[in-house]
Design an enzyme around this catalytic site. Structure first.
Site, mmCIF file in Angstrom:
data_model
loop_
_atom_site.group_PDB
_atom_site.id
_atom_site.type_symbol
_atom_site.label_atom_id
_atom_site.label_comp_id
_atom_site.label_asym_id
_atom_site.label_seq_id
_atom_site.Cartn_x
_atom_site.Cartn_y
_atom_site.Cartn_z
ATOM 1 C CG ASP A 2 -3.085 4.190 -3.488
ATOM 2 O OD1 ASP A 2 -2.747 3.871 -2.333
ATOM 3 O OD2 ASP A 2 -2.598 5.146 -4.112
ATOM 4 C CG HIS A 16 -2.369 0.313 0.823
ATOM 5 N ND1 HIS A 16 -2.694 1.311 -0.066
ATOM 6 C CD2 HIS A 16 -3.543 -0.239 1.211
ATOM 7 C CE1 HIS A 16 -4.021 1.353 -0.208
ATOM 8 N NE2 HIS A 16 -4.553 0.422 0.546
#
Length: 461
Positions: free
Chosen positions: A436, A432
Site C-alpha cells: 500500500d 497493490h
C-alpha cells in the site's frame, strides 16, 4: 549401417535445477547434416530465456525424435547422431547444459537449406533465412578476430554460419583478417554520456544533459523484413519476444499495479563517483556505475521493509529471506532480467562487479538459465536512455519494480536559497494486493535517505 558406425542418443539437458521441461523451438540440423562438437543442433524455449543445445560429439545428424513446438521433459531423447565407433561419446546432455543457455534470440519459421555465394548479399529470406542468425561460438570468434560475418559464406541450415565456416575463413585469409571496428553510427561517442556539467570530467564533445549512466552508445535494433508491400512490412515474432509478451500480459492482467515517484538529490553521489571511478577502473577492471550505489541503497531499504521482497500466493504472502536483485538489461530486440544473488551480502564494489559480469554475459549471449532465476525485486536503469519518468511493469510474480531515471541538473531551493543540484527521479510500480501507499512511501523515503547519505568519505569496499 556400416559396422564402424554407431548411433548416440542426445537428450534434453538439465539447463537449470528447477527446469523440468523445454520446448523445441527450431531444429538447426536436419537428418544427414554433418555435426561438429559444440555446434548448435536446435533451439529450445523456456519460460525464462531461449537457449541453443550444442552437440556433444562429432558426427552426422540421424533421426529427429522431437518436433518443433513439442515440449520435452528433461532427460528425454530428442535426436540421434551417427558417429564413428572410435569417436563415440556420451550424449547425455551434461555438456549441453553447461553452455546451452546462451540467451540467444531464436527466430521463428522454418526454411530449406541451400547456400550459394551469389545469394549472400541478398535479403535474408527464402533459403537464406538464417543467414544473419549467429550462434554464441560464431559471435565470439568474430569478435576475437575482428571479422565481418557478412563476408563469410554459411554452410549451415538456411545459410547459417557455423563455427567451422569461421575457422575455414580464418585459415584461408591468414594475414588479411585484421581487427575491425564496428561501423560508426551517427551519434556522439561515449564521452558525452559520461558528463552533464563542469562538475564532471571535461570532455571535448558537446555536453548532453541525459543518459548519464550510459557506458556505451546505444545499439540500433536489427529488423528482419519478411515480406509485405509498399504500405507495410512484417517482422517475425521471435520465441523470446513471445515469452516477453506472455509474461507482460500476465503481469498486467493479474497484478493490480500502483505507482509512485520520489525525487532524490544525488549531488554528493556524483562527486563521490567522480572521485573514485578512475582508480576503481584501474584496480577492478570494471566501471563503477551509479547503479551499484543505487542497488546498495535499495538493498538497505528492503532490509528495513522486507515486505517489499515478497510474492502473492492467493491465501498468503510469501516474504523471501534472500534479497536477489533482478536487473532489467535491454538488448537490441529484447529485455533480460539476470539476477544478482544475495545482493544484501555484497558491498558496492561487489555489486559493481556483478553488474558488469551480468551485462557482459547478456551482450555476449552467454547468459545461462540459472542467471535468470530466483529474483525477488527488480531494478531498472531507464535513465541510461535519458528518461526522467517511467511507469514500469512489474516483473511477475515479484511485488515491485524500481526504476532509476536520468541524473539532470535542476535549480533546487535549499534553506530558502536557490542552488543547482544533480537530481534524479526514482519510480516504483507496486503490487497493490501486497503493498500500500504507506509502506511504499516509507520504503521510497528510505531509499532516498540512503542515496543522499553518500559522501566523499563513503567506502565502496
Amino acid at each position: 549401417m556400416p559396422s564402424n558406425k554407431t548411433l548416440q542418443d542426445v537428450v534434453m539437458p538439465q539447463l537449470a535445477e528447477s527446469l523440468v521441461s523445454a520446448t523445441i523451438g527450431k531444429w538447426l540440423k536436419k537428418p544427414g547434416d554433418a555435426v561438429e562438437q559444440y555446434e548448435p543442433i536446435c533451439e529450445v524455449i523456456t519460460d525464462k530465456v531461449n537457449a541453443e543445445i550444442p552437440s556433444t560429439l562429432d558426427g552426422v545428424m540421424g533421426e529427429l525424435l522431437a518436433e518443433e513446438g513439442q515440449e520435452i521433459e528433461v532427460g528425454a531423447v530428442i535426436c540421434r547422431i551417427e558417429t564413428a565407433s572410435g569417436n563415440a561419446s556420451s550424449a547425455s546432455g551434461a555438456d549441453s547444459g553447461q553452455s546451452a543457455a546462451s540467451g540467444q534470440t531464436a527466430e521463428s519459421g522454418g526454411r530449406s537449406a541451400s547456400v550459394s555465394a551469389a545469394s549472400i548479399a541478398t535479403t535474408a529470406s527464402g533459403d537464406q533465412a538464417q543467414r544473419s542468425r549467429y550462434s554464441p561460438a560464431v559471435q565470439t570468434l568474430a569478435q576475437q578476430h575482428g571479422l565481418d560475418l557478412r563476408a563469410i559464406i554459411g554452410s549451415g541450415l538456411g545459410g547459417r554460419i557455423t563455427r567451422k565456416d569461421v575457422l575455414n575463413y580464418l585459415e584461408n585469409n591468414k594475414g588479411s583478417a585484421a581487427p575491425q571496428t564496428r561501423p560508426a553510427v551517427p551519434a556522439p561517442a561515449n564521452a558525452p554520456f559520461q558528463a552533464v556539467s563542469n562538475e564532471l570530467n571535461a570532455i571535448s564533445e558537446p555536453v548532453r544533459n541525459s543518459g548519464l549512466h550510459l557506458s556505451e552508445t546505444p545499439k540500433i535494433p536489427t529488423i528482419e523484413v519478411e515480406g509485405g508491400d509498399r504500405s507495410e512490412y512484417f517482422i517475425d515474432v521471435t520465441p523470446i519476444r513471445n515469452t516477453i509478451a506472455t509474461r507482460m500480459r500476465q503481469s498486467v492482467s493479474e497484478i493490480p499495479h500502483g505507482w509512485m515517484m520520489i525525487e532524490v538529490d544525488v549531488t554528493n553521489l556524483v562527486q563521490l563517483r567522480n572521485k573514485l571511478k578512475d582508480e576503481f577502473r584501474q584496480r577492478e577492471g570494471v566501471n563503477l556505475t551509479y547503479l551499484a550505489f543505487l542497488l546498495k541503497a535499495v538493498v538497505g531499504a528492503i532490509k528495513d521493509y522486507p515486505i517489499m521482497n515478497s510474492v502473492w500466493a492467493v491465501d498468503k504472502i510469501i516474504v523471501k529471506r534472500d534479497i536477489n536483485i533482478s536487473l532489467a538489461v535491454g538488448t537490441e530486440d529484447s529485455v533480460m532480467t539476470p539476477v544478482i544473488k544475495k545482493a544484501d551480502q555484497k558491498n558496492i564494489a561487489g555489486l559493481a562487479r556483478e553488474i558488469e559480469d551480468l551485462a557482459t554475459k547478456v551482450r555476449a549471449g552467454k547468459l545461462k538459465l540459472d542467471d535468470m532465476q530466483g529474483g525477488t525485486f527488480t531494478v531498472n536503469n531507464t535513465g541510461s536512455f535519458g528518461s526522467i519518468l517511467t511507469q514500469p511493469i512489474i516483473n511477475y510474480p515479484q511485488a515491485a519494480i524500481l526504476t532509476f531515471e536520468s541524473i539532470v541538473k535542476r535549480p533546487v531551493v535549499i534553506n530558502d536559497m536557490i542552488a543547482v543540484r544533480s537530481m534524479a527521479n526514482l519510480c516504483l510500480s507496486l503490487d497493490h494486493r501486497i503493498l500500500d501507499g504507506v509502506i511504499c512511501g516509507r520504503f521510497m523515503q528510505r531509499v532516498k535517505d540512503n542515496m543522499e547519505s553518500y559522501s566523499l568519505d563513503t567506502q565502496v569496499y
